[in-house]
Design an enzyme around this catalytic site. Structure first.
Site, PDB file in Angstrom:
ATOM      1  N   GLU A 119      -4.653  -9.491   2.066  1.00 31.35           N
ATOM      2  CA  GLU A 119      -3.763  -9.568   3.224  1.00 31.35           C
ATOM      3  C   GLU A 119      -3.916 -10.853   4.025  1.00 31.35           C
ATOM      4  O   GLU A 119      -2.956 -11.339   4.620  1.00 31.35           O
ATOM      5  CB  GLU A 119      -3.974  -8.346   4.118  1.00 31.35           C
ATOM      6  CG  GLU A 119      -3.400  -7.056   3.552  1.00 31.35           C
ATOM      7  CD  GLU A 119      -4.378  -6.285   2.682  1.00 31.35           C
ATOM      8  OE1 GLU A 119      -5.392  -6.884   2.264  1.00 31.35           O
ATOM      9  OE2 GLU A 119      -4.131  -5.093   2.413  1.00 31.35           O
TER      10      GLU A 119
ATOM     11  N   GLU B 299       3.605   1.820   2.698  1.00 31.59           N
ATOM     12  CA  GLU B 299       4.729   0.878   2.719  1.00 31.59           C
ATOM     13  C   GLU B 299       5.765   1.167   1.636  1.00 31.59           C
ATOM     14  O   GLU B 299       6.900   0.689   1.721  1.00 31.59           O
ATOM     15  CB  GLU B 299       4.242  -0.577   2.531  1.00 31.59           C
ATOM     16  CG  GLU B 299       3.435  -1.104   3.685  1.00 31.59           C
ATOM     17  CD  GLU B 299       2.025  -0.557   3.651  1.00 31.59           C
ATOM     18  OE1 GLU B 299       1.649   0.153   4.612  1.00 31.59           O
ATOM     19  OE2 GLU B 299       1.307  -0.809   2.672  1.00 31.59           O
TER      20      GLU B 299
ATOM     21  N   HIS C 125      -0.637  -3.248   5.136  1.00 29.28           N
ATOM     22  CA  HIS C 125      -0.951  -1.854   4.854  1.00 29.28           C
ATOM     23  C   HIS C 125      -1.828  -1.256   5.943  1.00 29.28           C
ATOM     24  O   HIS C 125      -3.026  -1.536   6.027  1.00 29.28           O
ATOM     25  CB  HIS C 125      -1.664  -1.758   3.507  1.00 29.28           C
ATOM     26  CG  HIS C 125      -2.057  -0.360   3.117  1.00 29.28           C
ATOM     27  ND1 HIS C 125      -1.211   0.720   3.277  1.00 29.28           N
ATOM     28  CD2 HIS C 125      -3.201   0.128   2.581  1.00 29.28           C
ATOM     29  CE1 HIS C 125      -1.825   1.810   2.853  1.00 29.28           C
ATOM     30  NE2 HIS C 125      -3.034   1.490   2.434  1.00 29.28           N
TER      31      HIS C 125
ATOM     32  N   GLY D 149      -9.645 -22.857  14.077  1.00 26.52           N
ATOM     33  CA  GLY D 149     -11.006 -23.047  13.619  1.00 26.52           C
ATOM     34  C   GLY D 149     -11.445 -22.007  12.614  1.00 26.52           C
ATOM     35  O   GLY D 149     -12.533 -22.100  12.054  1.00 26.52           O
TER      36      GLY D 149
ATOM     37  N   GLY E 185       0.841  -1.182   0.000  1.00 25.07           N
ATOM     38  CA  GLY E 185       0.000   0.000   0.000  1.00 25.07           C
ATOM     39  C   GLY E 185       0.879   1.236   0.000  1.00 25.07           C
ATOM     40  O   GLY E 185       2.103   1.141   0.082  1.00 25.07           O
ATOM     41  N   SER E 186       0.265   2.385  -0.037  1.00 24.07           N
ATOM     42  CA  SER E 186       1.030   3.621  -0.192  1.00 24.07           C
ATOM     43  C   SER E 186       1.990   3.862   0.963  1.00 24.07           C
ATOM     44  O   SER E 186       3.124   4.317   0.763  1.00 24.07           O
ATOM     45  CB  SER E 186       0.075   4.813  -0.330  1.00 24.07           C
ATOM     46  OG  SER E 186      -0.813   4.872   0.786  1.00 24.07           O
TER      47      SER E 186
ATOM     48  N   HIS F  49     -14.884 -28.140  22.131  1.00 26.17           N
ATOM     49  CA  HIS F  49     -15.570 -27.340  21.115  1.00 26.17           C
ATOM     50  C   HIS F  49     -17.033 -27.095  21.466  1.00 26.17           C
ATOM     51  O   HIS F  49     -17.645 -26.168  20.948  1.00 26.17           O
ATOM     52  CB  HIS F  49     -15.473 -28.042  19.747  1.00 26.17           C
ATOM     53  CG  HIS F  49     -15.828 -27.154  18.593  1.00 26.17           C
ATOM     54  ND1 HIS F  49     -15.935 -27.620  17.306  1.00 26.17           N
ATOM     55  CD2 HIS F  49     -16.113 -25.825  18.521  1.00 26.17           C
ATOM     56  CE1 HIS F  49     -16.271 -26.624  16.506  1.00 26.17           C
ATOM     57  NE2 HIS F  49     -16.382 -25.525  17.210  1.00 26.17           N
TER      58      HIS F  49
END
Length: 542
Positions: free
Chosen positions: A64, A45, A87, A416, A42-43, A294
């Site tokens: 991402e 980075e 980003h 999960g 992104g900008s 669970h």
């Protein structure tokens, strides 16, 4: 240091020399062996990658969550932290599902997130990340936005050491875009011990309990395989003639499923675990929680008259264990110590675990049973091929018909959360060059990270993607019954019609095959498993 990570020598610098933050960071990453950058730029980075070093590679993911999933698989495969570049707030937000999975997987990731320039942060700028270190918590071990640009390399060094210290996990450093050209002092990579040896007195108590037990059982979890303790776990189990169960929801295979002492998988339900462990007077939870549930349950956690002992690398797991004696430390070092002080009584070998019978070939017009498909895959795949699985409705069937035999040949998510399997398979293939990697994924799971097909195709990795296409979120039908749905009731929001994975693969540069009948399956598997390029096989299952 980790047996698989040796820090290379760093180029010496004269006393008092300064570098840009950018050069200091790349110098440090090189020393840590993190020369692959997993990202979706992104900008904020872009300033990091000016004059990107030739000995680094940028591994592009198209979303991402895919980026983090690939990095997770790569880090697990290489036994070293992977470097991730996201980003700002939006990128971290997109990635949070797989950051959560990396946290549960105990995968070391050094995640950097771009931030708006320090000079405009007071004005709530566009793309600014408000309270950036807070955003990924509590599913990172540590997060920070350094107070000064000069502190960025030191923050990344600290992040690496924290990520690599058991229990390993992801960390995050937020870096403003105008930090990269600031001058700073270099930071050298240091040798930092990563393994804590378990308390010898408590280990001696575990050894005495094992030696004196009438019928001991081991419950092995993912930490055994993560800590490269497979061989030691097998040796200790053989010494005690102990039946070995796999812990509920384990993300790795930690014991060979064709071993005479292997006893199968424990379900994530309290009452059923107690039933399965009946007859044992001692349970040794090895690299596993005691236990992962669970659904709600009632009653005791162990059979009557049974004692629990535990060796874990995670103090939090030891803290919430409901009963017994827990020892915190390296799994492998703890097993080596137990092998030194263990002198068991003679006891007979337990009866072998009975596997389900082979499934008969389906009739010509019959939809393919999942058990038969997995049984056929077990017949044709190489013993040392690597399986990365995310097919929740098929997992109980897989336990009976697709055994795993060798260390570091099975990976799944411990969280999960869906969206891990496809990108993780790409990362594992990158981390283990030349290995045959099989991604076994449900159709619902695949759509959480379908962009990973593009990365596999661009990288020309030998990944075989098998889509078990049942046209719905089938696992939810099992849970619907638990929550009181009638057996014939429709579960809203679970149907997945009209997905064409062969077309999706072709659109991203990967060849695809469709299997609808029994006679098509074996030839398609042979073709895909022998291909040097990635290939997808869509399998219509009942």
């Amino acid at each position: 240091m980790d047996r698989h990570v040796e820090l290379p020598a760093q180029a010496p610098l004269s006393a008092g020399s300064t570098l840009t933050v950018r050069d200091a960071v790349f110098r440090l990453l090189r020393a840590f062996g993190m020369t692959s950058v997993f990202g979706n730029p992104g900008s904020t980075e872009l300033p990091m990658f000016i004059d990107f070093p030739e000995d680094f590679r940028y591994v592009l993911g198209l979303q991402e969550s895919v980026v983090v999933g690939m990095a997770d698989g790569y880090a697990q495969a290489t036994h070293n932290a992977a470097f991730v570049n996201l980003h700002s707030a939006a990128g971290v937000g997109h990635a949070m599902g797989n950051i959560f999975t990396a946290f549960r997987n105990r995968t070391p990731l050094v995640i950097t997130a771009g931030q708006q320039a320090r000079s405009i942060l007071p004005f709530e700028p566009f793309l600014g990340s408000t309270q950036a270190p807070e955003l990924p918590r509590p599913y990172v071990k540590w997060s920070v936005e350094p107070a000064r640009a000069e502190d960025v390399p030191l923050a990344i060094a600290r992040a690496y050491y924290i990520a690599m210290t058991p229990p390993r996990g992801p960390v995050l450093v937020s870096i403003p875009s105008d930090d990269w050209d600031v001058q700073t002092l270099p930071v050298d990579a240091r040798e930092v011990s990563r393994h804590v040896r378990a308390d010898p007195d408590l280990l001696a108590r575990i050894a005495a309990a094992l030696d004196g037990a009438r019928s001991p059982a081991f419950v092995v979890g993912a930490a055994v395989d993560r800590d490269e303790a497979w061989k030691e776990a097998v040796e200790l189990a053989e010494r005690h003639n102990a039946r070995v169960y796999v812990a509920p929801m384990s993300g790795r295979c930690s014991f060979p499923e064709d071993h005479p002492l292997w006893a199968g998988f424990l379900p994530p339900m309290r009452e059923r675990i107690v039933d399965r462990l009946a007859g044992h007077d001692l349970v040794f939870a090895l690299g596993a929680p005691a236990f992962t549930y669970h659904v709600p349950g009632h009653g005791p956690h162990l059979p009557e008259g049974c004692e629990l002992v535990q060796l874990t690398d995670d103090p939090q797991v030891a803290a919430w264990a409901p009963t017994g004696t827990s020892v915190v430390g390296s799994i492998r070092l703890g097993l080596l110590d137990l092998l030194e002080c263990s002198t068991p009584r003679d006891r007979p070998a337990p009866p072998a675990h009975a596997r389900p019978p082979r499934v008969a070939d389906p009739e010509p017009a019959e939809r393919l049973p999942v058990a038969w498909v997995l049984q056929t895959l077990a017949d044709v795949r190489a013993r040392d091929s690597i399986l990365v699985e995310e097919a929740p409705s098929a997992r109980p069937v897989m336990h009976g018909h697709l055994p795993i035999f060798e260390t570091e040949t099975f990976y799944t998510m411990c969280s999960g959360g869906l969206g891990f399997g496809l990108p993780a398979a790409v990362g594992v293939a990158l981390g283990k060059p030349g290995a045959r990697v099989i991604a076994l994924v449900g159709d619902g799971s695949a759509m959480y990270a379908i962009q990973a097909l593009w990365s596999a195709a661009q990288l020309a990795l030998p990944v075989t993607v098998l889509i078990l296409k049942n046209r719905r979120y089938a696992a939810l039908y099992e849970f619907a019954r638990i929550f009181g749905y009638r057996p014939d009731a429709h579960v809203p929001g679970t149907d997945l019609p009209d997905l064409d994975f062969v077309a999706l693969a072709g659109a991203q540069g990967m060849k695809g095959l469709r299997v609808e009948t029994a006679e098509q399956l074996r030839p398609a598997l042979h073709q895909a498993l022998q291909s040097t390029a990635p290939m997808l096989v869509e399998i219509e299952v009942a």
